[in-house]
Enzyme design. Sequence first.
Site, PDB file in Angstrom:
ATOM      1  N   HIS A 132       9.977  -5.738   0.928  1.00  0.00           N
ATOM      2  CA  HIS A 132       9.818  -4.263   0.744  1.00  0.00           C
ATOM      3  C   HIS A 132       9.527  -3.922  -0.615  1.00  0.00           C
ATOM      4  CE1 HIS A 132       9.927   0.001   1.016  1.00  0.00           C
ATOM      5  NE2 HIS A 132       9.547  -0.054   2.029  1.00  0.00           N
ATOM      6  N   GLU A 169       1.942  -2.055   3.306  1.00  0.00           N
ATOM      7  CA  GLU A 169       2.570  -0.641   2.521  1.00  0.00           C
ATOM      8  C   GLU A 169       2.079  -0.569   0.961  1.00  0.00           C
ATOM      9  OE1 GLU A 169       6.460   0.910   4.584  1.00  0.00           O
ATOM     10  OE2 GLU A 169       6.875  -0.860   3.194  1.00  0.00           O
TER      11      GLU A 169
END
Length: 225
Positions: A86, A152
């Site tokens: 992430h 993302e």
Amino acid sequence: MIYAANLKCNHTKKSYADYAKKLSNGLSQNSNSVIVFPPFTALSEDKFNFTQGAQNFYPAQNGSYTGEIGSQMLEEFEITTVMIGHSERRALGEDEPFLKAKFDYAVSKGWDIIYCIGEDDITHMNGSTKEFLSDQLANIDLNYENLVIAYEPIWAIGTGNSAKVEFITEILDFISSKCSAPLLYGGSVNITNIDEIKAIKSCDGVLVGTASWDADKFLEIIKKG
């Protein structure tokens, strides 16, 4: 469709217990397609109609790694799903060699992996997104059978401004040309844009941040459409 909730640094043990109960009761049956990543201090040993995952871990069973969480601790909660890469972890210093070590360790354990990739606003504006993502993907085994990739774009995370559907489609199609893993989109996913995101042919689900922190709102996203 896969619906993954990244609760990030939110929820106490008590508030997560309430969240998990409400979410679980709102799901008609046990669903492997709904995954929640709570903070470590809130992990529950209770059984729910969704899968609990780990936001982070250290690639070791245990040892002299101050402040880290090893696989032995995750096993106590029967955690077999982890998130790696992430952007918020990368921003804290997790570089490609360390991410590869985490990925390889997770593979050795047979865990389900959601591997996050994404570019910053400068890379996006320079039109170098595909090259940047290719470098990130080159770091892992794209043939691992328990792999899910989450795209993302950093410039859309937490901003309230999701990427345009046409751009998401282009990038997910590009990633799907490199591997057969299920693909998620994350980046300001909410109740107003979930339908158009779900309609993207190459999109197999979403990784939801802010809009997932409230169980009712997350359930609304799951059940919409």
